[in-house]
Motif scaffolding. Structure first.
Motif, mmCIF file in Angstrom:
data_model
loop_
_atom_site.group_PDB
_atom_site.id
_atom_site.type_symbol
_atom_site.label_atom_id
_atom_site.label_comp_id
_atom_site.label_asym_id
_atom_site.label_seq_id
_atom_site.Cartn_x
_atom_site.Cartn_y
_atom_site.Cartn_z
ATOM 1 N N THR A 173 -93.005 26.606 48.231
ATOM 2 C CA THR A 173 -94.353 25.831 48.411
ATOM 3 C C THR A 173 -95.540 26.744 48.638
ATOM 4 O O THR A 173 -95.547 27.921 48.714
ATOM 5 C CB THR A 173 -93.770 25.108 49.718
ATOM 6 O OG1 THR A 173 -93.750 26.008 50.862
ATOM 7 C CG2 THR A 173 -92.547 24.330 49.399
ATOM 8 N N SER A 174 -96.634 25.836 48.807
ATOM 9 C CA SER A 174 -98.093 26.588 48.973
ATOM 10 C C SER A 174 -98.249 26.383 50.560
ATOM 11 O O SER A 174 -99.585 26.499 51.005
ATOM 12 C CB SER A 174 -98.914 25.804 48.311
ATOM 13 O OG SER A 174 -98.697 25.942 46.922
ATOM 14 N N PHE A 175 -97.266 26.216 51.395
ATOM 15 C CA PHE A 175 -97.445 26.081 52.587
ATOM 16 C C PHE A 175 -97.418 27.461 53.282
ATOM 17 O O PHE A 175 -96.494 28.202 52.895
ATOM 18 C CB PHE A 175 -96.524 25.203 53.535
ATOM 19 C CG PHE A 175 -96.693 23.829 52.983
ATOM 20 C CD1 PHE A 175 -95.586 23.203 52.455
ATOM 21 C CD2 PHE A 175 -97.691 22.942 52.731
ATOM 22 C CE1 PHE A 175 -95.452 21.858 51.884
ATOM 23 C CE2 PHE A 175 -97.814 21.824 52.314
ATOM 24 C CZ PHE A 175 -96.522 21.479 51.926
ATOM 25 N N ARG A 176 -98.123 28.078 54.266
ATOM 26 C CA ARG A 176 -97.975 29.341 54.984
ATOM 27 C C ARG A 176 -98.036 30.402 54.225
ATOM 28 O O ARG A 176 -97.355 31.277 54.637
ATOM 29 C CB ARG A 176 -96.667 29.128 55.906
ATOM 30 C CG ARG A 176 -96.347 28.037 56.967
ATOM 31 C CD ARG A 176 -95.208 28.294 57.858
ATOM 32 N NE ARG A 176 -94.290 28.807 57.179
ATOM 33 C CZ ARG A 176 -93.289 28.089 56.583
ATOM 34 N NH1 ARG A 176 -93.463 26.739 56.537
ATOM 35 N NH2 ARG A 176 -92.371 28.653 55.975
ATOM 36 N N VAL A 177 -98.755 30.433 53.344
ATOM 37 C CA VAL A 177 -98.808 31.438 52.046
ATOM 38 C C VAL A 177 -99.467 32.742 52.663
ATOM 39 O O VAL A 177 -99.483 33.797 52.128
ATOM 40 C CB VAL A 177 -99.748 31.029 51.067
ATOM 41 C CG1 VAL A 177 -99.099 29.714 50.283
ATOM 42 C CG2 VAL A 177 -101.160 30.555 51.219
ATOM 43 N N VAL A 178 -100.359 32.893 53.675
ATOM 44 C CA VAL A 178 -100.823 33.839 54.406
ATOM 45 C C VAL A 178 -99.714 34.475 55.401
ATOM 46 O O VAL A 178 -100.106 35.478 55.991
ATOM 47 C CB VAL A 178 -102.100 33.577 55.253
ATOM 48 C CG1 VAL A 178 -103.084 33.124 54.318
ATOM 49 C CG2 VAL A 178 -101.905 32.618 56.442
ATOM 50 N N SER A 179 -98.537 33.739 55.634
ATOM 51 C CA SER A 179 -97.624 34.227 56.604
ATOM 52 C C SER A 179 -96.381 34.850 55.465
ATOM 53 O O SER A 179 -95.892 34.168 54.463
ATOM 54 C CB SER A 179 -97.139 33.176 57.482
ATOM 55 O OG SER A 179 -96.038 33.602 58.091
ATOM 56 N N THR A 220 -93.538 34.475 56.482
ATOM 57 C CA THR A 220 -92.399 33.408 56.401
ATOM 58 C C THR A 220 -92.671 32.460 55.374
ATOM 59 O O THR A 220 -91.440 31.518 55.141
ATOM 60 C CB THR A 220 -92.508 32.721 57.825
ATOM 61 O OG1 THR A 220 -93.805 32.144 57.989
ATOM 62 C CG2 THR A 220 -92.147 33.632 58.977
ATOM 63 N N GLY A 221 -93.769 32.473 54.695
ATOM 64 C CA GLY A 221 -93.734 31.524 53.672
ATOM 65 C C GLY A 221 -93.203 31.696 52.299
ATOM 66 O O GLY A 221 -93.087 30.898 51.373
ATOM 67 N N TYR A 222 -92.349 32.870 52.166
ATOM 68 C CA TYR A 222 -91.950 33.258 51.030
ATOM 69 C C TYR A 222 -90.575 33.551 51.027
ATOM 70 O O TYR A 222 -89.970 33.728 52.209
ATOM 71 C CB TYR A 222 -92.778 34.584 50.621
ATOM 72 C CG TYR A 222 -94.111 34.410 50.391
ATOM 73 C CD1 TYR A 222 -95.108 34.541 51.530
ATOM 74 C CD2 TYR A 222 -94.533 34.362 49.113
ATOM 75 C CE1 TYR A 222 -96.222 34.371 51.342
ATOM 76 C CE2 TYR A 222 -95.904 34.225 48.985
ATOM 77 C CZ TYR A 222 -96.879 34.262 50.209
ATOM 78 O OH TYR A 222 -98.307 33.903 49.715
ATOM 79 N N ALA A 260 -93.005 32.241 46.610
ATOM 80 C CA ALA A 260 -93.028 30.967 47.372
ATOM 81 C C ALA A 260 -92.750 29.996 46.791
ATOM 82 O O ALA A 260 -93.612 29.454 45.693
ATOM 83 C CB ALA A 260 -94.421 30.971 48.264
#
Length: 124
Positions: free
Chosen positions: A101-107, A109-111, A99
């Motif tokens: 960025t560190s946004f939405r790391v549990v999704s 779509t964040g990678y 990823a």
């Protein structure tokens, strides 16, 4: 471009341990946050753990907290997932992902980049 290759999966008895590795290609590995996800048969891919580019911050799914540890070695372009006290419900294909960025790391779509995955099977 980052290419990811997982290894270390296998068959283990309940209560046992495994360490997964994810080797990355590309000079920019150290600039990516890295996550582990898993997908059990018939289920959606689920977040397991995340580590920031520096290794200074980690986060875990509640189901693995206290049992799994994510770490990274930027000199070796590798991220690890140490899994202890394994349970049959941990059985899944485990994939690493990168990823920017560190946004939405549990999704998912964040990678931006994903590996092919490695099978982990825990017998009871």
């Amino acid at each position: 471009q980052v290419q990811l290759v997982e290894s270390g999966g296998g068959l283990v008895q309940a209560g046992g341990s495994l360490r997964l590795s994810c080797a990355a290609s590309g000079r920019t590995f150290s600039s990516y946050g890295m996550g582990w996800f898993r997908q059990a048969p018939g289920k959606e891919r689920a977040f397991v753990a995340f580590i920031t580019w520096s290794g200074g911050r980690t986060s875990y799914a509640d189901s693995v907290k206290g049992r799994f540890t994510i770490s990274r070695d930027n000199a070796k372009n590798t991220v690890y997932l140490q899994m202890n006290s394994l349970k049959p419900e941990d059985t899944a294909v485990y994939s690493c992902a990168a990823a920017k960025t560190s946004f939405r790391v549990v999704s998912v779509t964040g990678y931006e980049y994903w590996g092919q995955g490695t099978q982990v099977t825990v017998s009871s």
